[in-house]
Scaffold this motif. Sequence first.
Motif, PDB file in Angstrom:
ATOM      1  N   PRO B  17     -26.069   8.427  -2.543  1.00 47.84           N
ATOM      2  CA  PRO B  17     -27.052   8.993  -3.496  1.00 47.84           C
ATOM      3  C   PRO B  17     -28.290   8.120  -3.628  1.00 47.84           C
ATOM      4  O   PRO B  17     -29.382   8.620  -3.847  1.00 47.84           O
ATOM      5  N   ASP B  18     -28.118   6.803  -3.540  1.00 45.88           N
ATOM      6  CA  ASP B  18     -29.313   5.987  -3.754  1.00 45.88           C
ATOM      7  C   ASP B  18     -29.648   5.098  -2.560  1.00 45.88           C
ATOM      8  O   ASP B  18     -30.472   4.219  -2.685  1.00 45.88           O
ATOM      9  N   CYS B  19     -28.980   5.290  -1.436  1.00 46.18           N
ATOM     10  CA  CYS B  19     -29.450   4.513  -0.301  1.00 46.18           C
ATOM     11  C   CYS B  19     -29.167   5.221   1.013  1.00 46.18           C
ATOM     12  O   CYS B  19     -28.306   6.103   1.100  1.00 46.18           O
ATOM     13  N   VAL B  20     -29.921   4.838   1.981  1.00 42.30           N
ATOM     14  CA  VAL B  20     -29.765   5.408   3.309  1.00 42.30           C
ATOM     15  C   VAL B  20     -29.891   4.299   4.330  1.00 42.30           C
ATOM     16  O   VAL B  20     -30.673   3.371   4.163  1.00 42.30           O
ATOM     17  N   ASN B  21     -29.055   4.402   5.335  1.00 43.46           N
ATOM     18  CA  ASN B  21     -29.072   3.409   6.389  1.00 43.46           C
ATOM     19  C   ASN B  21     -29.316   4.145   7.691  1.00 43.46           C
ATOM     20  O   ASN B  21     -28.579   5.057   8.051  1.00 43.46           O
ATOM     21  N   PHE B  22     -30.371   3.801   8.395  1.00 46.26           N
ATOM     22  CA  PHE B  22     -30.659   4.527   9.634  1.00 46.26           C
ATOM     23  C   PHE B  22     -31.237   3.587  10.677  1.00 46.26           C
ATOM     24  O   PHE B  22     -31.675   2.472  10.366  1.00 46.26           O
ATOM     25  N   VAL B  23     -31.219   4.079  11.875  1.00 46.86           N
ATOM     26  CA  VAL B  23     -31.800   3.323  12.976  1.00 46.86           C
ATOM     27  C   VAL B  23     -33.006   4.098  13.472  1.00 46.86           C
ATOM     28  O   VAL B  23     -32.918   5.285  13.756  1.00 46.86           O
TER      29      VAL B  23
END
Lengths: 1161, 342
Positions: B17-23
């Motif tokens: 809900p409050d974070c995203v991890n992407f490349v």
Amino acid sequence: MGSASKSGRDHKHSEPDEAFNELLKPVYKGKELTDKIDTVEDKWNLLPAFLKVKGLVKQHLDSFNYFVDRDLKKIIQANQLILSDIVPDFYLKYTDIRVGHKSNASPDAPIEVLLPPHECRLRDITYSAPIYVDVEYTRGKKIIMHRDLEIGRMPIMLRSNKCILNGKSEEVMASLNECPLDPGGYFIVNGTEKVILVQEQLSKNRIIVESDEKKNIVQASVTSSTHERKSKTYVVTKNGKIYLKHNSISEEVPIVIALKAAGIISDLEILQLICGSNQKYQDIFAINFEEPLVKHNIHTQKEALLFIGERVKTIRRFGAPKLSKLEEGIEAVANTVVAHITCEDGNDLKEKGLYLAIMARRVVMAIENPKMVDDIDYVGNKRLELAGQLMSLLFEDLFKKFNSEFKMNIDKTLKKPNRANEFDALLTINVYSSHISHGLERAISTGNWSLKRFKMERAGVTHVLSRLSYISALGMMTRISSQFEKSRKVSGPRALQPSQFGMLCTADTPEGEACGLVKNLALMTHITTDDEEAPIRQICYNLGVEDIRFVDFSSIHVAKSYTVHLNGTIIGLTKFPGNFMKLFRFLRRSGKISPFISVFANSYQSAIHIATDGGRICRPLIIVENGISRVKEEHLRKLKLGEWGFDDFLKNGLVEYMDVNEENDSYIALYEPNIEKTTTHLEIEPFTVLGAVAGLIPYPHHNQSPRNTYQCAMGKQAIGAIAYNQFKRIDTLLYLMCYPQQPMVKTKTIELIDYDKLPAGQNATVAVMSYSGYDIEDALVLNKSSLDRGFGRCQVLKKHTEVLKKYPNHTKDIVSGMKVDAETGEPIWQHESLGPDGLGEVGLKVDSGQVYINKCIPVNAGDSMLGNNPNMPNYGMGNHRETPVYYRAPEPSYIDQVMMSTSSNDQSLIKVLLRQTRRPELGDKFSSRHGQKGVCGIIVNQEDLPFNDNGISPDIIMNPHGFPSRMTVGKMIELISGKAGVLNGSLEYGTCFGGSKLEDMSKILVDKGFNYSGKDMLYSGITGECLQAYIFFGPIYYQKLKHMVLDKMHARARGPRAVLTRQPTEGRSRDGGLRLGEMERDCVIAYGASQLLLERLMLSSDAFDVDVCNQCGLMGFHGWCNNCKTSEKVIGMKIPYAAKLLFQELISMNIAPKLRLGDVF
Amino acid sequence: MQSDNSGPIVKIRDVQPDCVNFVLSECDLALANSVRRSIMAEVPTLAIDIVEIEENSTVLADEFISHRLGLIPLQSDDVDSLLYNRDCSCGDYCELCSVVLTLHAKCTSEGIQTVYARDLLVEPNHSNLKIGQPILNDDANKGSVICKIKKHQELKVKCIAKKGISKEHAKWSPVAAVGFEYDPWNKLKHTDYWYEEDADKEWPKSDYCAYEEPPNPDEKFDYTAKPNNFYFDVETVGTINPNEVILRGIRELRNKVAGVIYSLDEIVARNANEGNAENIGGAGFGTVYGGATQYGGTAYGGTAYGGGTQYGGTAYGTQYGGTAYGNNSAGNDDYNPTTGWD
């Protein structure tokens, strides 16, 4: 703060009552009852126990308590009687004295203070309690007792046993608007908090031997101090002979004559007393017998007394009978020389002779062996004078004056031949009742201690308690100022003395002129108060000391026989010094005599010294016996369970107080494993060598020592929380931090002094790297987003006081309402922040130029009231002139508080508190706790700052050049410990000589996926590339210092000029110019920029057009020379106004400076 | 840089809900960092900007409370429906450019009462939009603490929340922290490992090491290599959901580039009109950016873009990298900055 991710993720709501719960826990600061007791580790618990009993400012409180409870009674006794010269059977006798209580009051009745302390602060009143005396006097033939006669009011030291706050709970304190963490120990006089600083001076009534090797002089001196007198007696060498020197005797008296005058007549006795059987001493001393015999022909005591009597400088007091020469001599020897030895009947002067002989012996010893001199810088030879002693000197002086005036008044009344009523002495006493109160008040508020009877004048005894931060107030209470002159260039008194260890803080001293002269007490120091001598003397005799009065002089200086001295005065002999001391100490340890009495042996002098006097510095130590510490596990368990307090350790002989002299004579182990067979004592905790202020520094033992000293100075300037009642205070200047934090890396001292509850600083995430070039010379780079979020944000509160006066002609100052614009009905701009009452409205903004107190004074205040109708004073505006208080500052303020009250003299008092909230800006000063200060050089957006792979960016970037030369390794360890603490969710300790170990901290870092060195890989915020170097990165506690650009910035193009010289004014407060000084002028001259010089020094300063008459050379006016009565040769020119002024001043003293004008080319 | 024209690729590893991890891959380091900076500083959100204090008898000063109120995260999903206050035609503030919140807390009981962000009430002008509601992310749904009050103390304020960006004040930042990493094995040797004995032992391995091949010690160091995979870990403060934050960040970035191109184009056009085009840079200027004229002028110009919705969503990546910008950036690479941009 910068690590936003941390605050975001770990945001858990703490229960509101957490702080209270902690207080309710049986054991303090995270120690559990069930924890294993380790005597090595846990003996430090004695320290909080000690501080719990004594508090942080115990020295001041003890001293003041002693003064009001015991010293006052002694003073009353010494000045008991008032007799009349007119009526012989009249007397008035003081029988008792009390402060704050009437005689019939129960012991636990509240003290009769007028107002609670905080109200006194706000209303500019003195916090004082009445002084009651009981008197007995004659009225006619009757003897009348009168109780509870108020003779004045005594300013009360806060938290002393006469203060209403004494022993009160936190709730009661809160209801009185007092901060429970405030240490007390100061006075409130006319609303200002005043501290009487501890004064350091050389011991009184002790023989000090000094030598001047260049002049080949050895002298023994003693400063005698009694209630009546202070005098200094010397025994000096002059051409190899020994003399007695005293201020009241006009020439030096050969020592043999002096001894003969004191009743030691036989030369043999003199030789025995001074030299014993030592051949070397006898050879040195023998020459002294020659002069009295050959030159002065003196053999008997009478001749000797006459000799002295002829040389006495007599100062006759008014009314005293004239004395014969012999009587003068007796008087001098009995009362003036070595005045602290009292001779009861004036005939038995032998004790005095004995004392002089001892002095002479010390001189002889020093001649024989130059090493036998005393070190005047040795802390054992120092005494500290505290508030109580100073107050008692002052009070006695005032009381004597009060009595003498009282007596004169009685005499005046009694002189009148026919009195209608019977004379009642009490009717005259009240006339002077304000004398004592005012005298005490004035002395404390001005700091001028003038004692008539000692002809002593001392300035700067009191200081305003600095409330910049909690630490600055605390630091002030432990401060010791030396009597030594600041201007003298000697290093001795300024140097660190080895005997300071554990008594005076080794780090906390100011830089600059007062360096080493102003000191601070260490954490466990106690200062003694006076104890009774007589019982100790008796105990000594009971312990087998031979009374000196009954001893044959020949046996005094026999080998293996020790002289016993009580407070410097010889009282007897003992053949078994070791045994005597053992017994004496046994008595002290078992509580039979006061724990503060010290005993030590001086083997060089073959003397045992016992000290009971006040002002000695001492500290508690654990007693070690037969190589075993007396404090055992069970004792510490009792302490932890709260069954025992510090006093129980004292009572049971586990711990004892040692003064410097006794400490010097014992063998103290630092830690338990170091104890040897001969060890006598064990330190309670090594970090107590530092004081309260130096105790804030984490890992100070890793720092270069001057850095710790710098931090001690800076910790006092840090902005933070001041007290729990800080929002209730109306101080002249108050700095408060918006979000103070307790340091990540604490010390045990921090917890003990409650700095964690009233902190002054914030844990900043610091990157030690170079950035932008705006960080050279210790400048700091600040993160703009951190500032946005509240880093370094502070409030500045300034007070303005206005008094509404009343005038003799029934007019008075008034506050008039705001002026309203006629058309709109709105108040005019200047009055926008006023309320209808003419005072600033709380919460409103005041801009520069606006009014916040619209005060008006009567036009005719000087007029007499005659002719006016006094019943109808006209308050209309017509009779008043506006004298509003304007706000003048570069930035607007908000009105925080407005107080209206009446001061003690019944005048209306208005206090307005103005508030500014400031965020850090370019040029504001910050410092870590390691003497590393720096100003903000640039403020950078967060996205431009370097960040680590978690996205954490620093709050502060510090240039690494700050480290190599400063060698503040403690700061680096603080960073690593802090970082470990942040990752671990724990607060780490940086206690001196202890604290969290670097190895453990590194381990935590590694466990949490960081490098053990505290370095991180950072990415550039600008390019996104990772930085080639690894960056030392973590939290360091930073303090914001009070020096802010907003208070200092200043520039001027044109502005006000001084009236006399017409040159620009000086100083920021007067919008002054920036001076082109002499050295700058030299530069301009050297460069040859003559036009620039002319412009700077004259045209931009005080250029003035004058008309000079080239005929007479004097200045004319309007093209007319009044001297020559012509306008022919008058020439206009420009000169500095100051030059014109000089010419006119010269003319006024009949010197005519003439100007000869010629062409330049 | 990239041989093909496929453009940057986004691989989302984890969304919460409050974070995203992407490349982010197949793009330049500069571009990746620009995205990071843009997310941090340029994404507009809503935050309380003006506080009208009606009654404040708490222990905290008015400025203190105002500062605290400003830092409270407010729901900003639909912040694009608001105008910037400076662009609005109203004098002070209006519902087109601001959201009004009120707070009234008074303690009537003994003891201490805490005022939380949830006590802020949004005035209903924007009731159909997701805008202005205080973010309550904690377990008890209370939100941040504003202040504590005891009996008879009162706080009554009217807060005007406005749209803004974090460059002006950190309260408008949609993110708490943006984790950013590339080259976990340090193959590019951008950094020197500081070590005492052995760098491999002393330095912790990055979590992202698993996603890349460990370096082959026999391999020659390729000094021309460039970073390719950028690991982002964006954590928001809750005002805008994390995906949206990234998209809006990219949008703002694109807007900026478009702004530059648009202005350059204007200059070119003006110079052409005045007939002294040769004064600017090189002669090729106009032609290189010929394609850009169209791009800046039509697609991105002015108000059409302001709504922003059309650029949200999935279509973005391809549209962005593939066509218009990709060409330009390629052209940009050839372009000599020293001669060209003045």
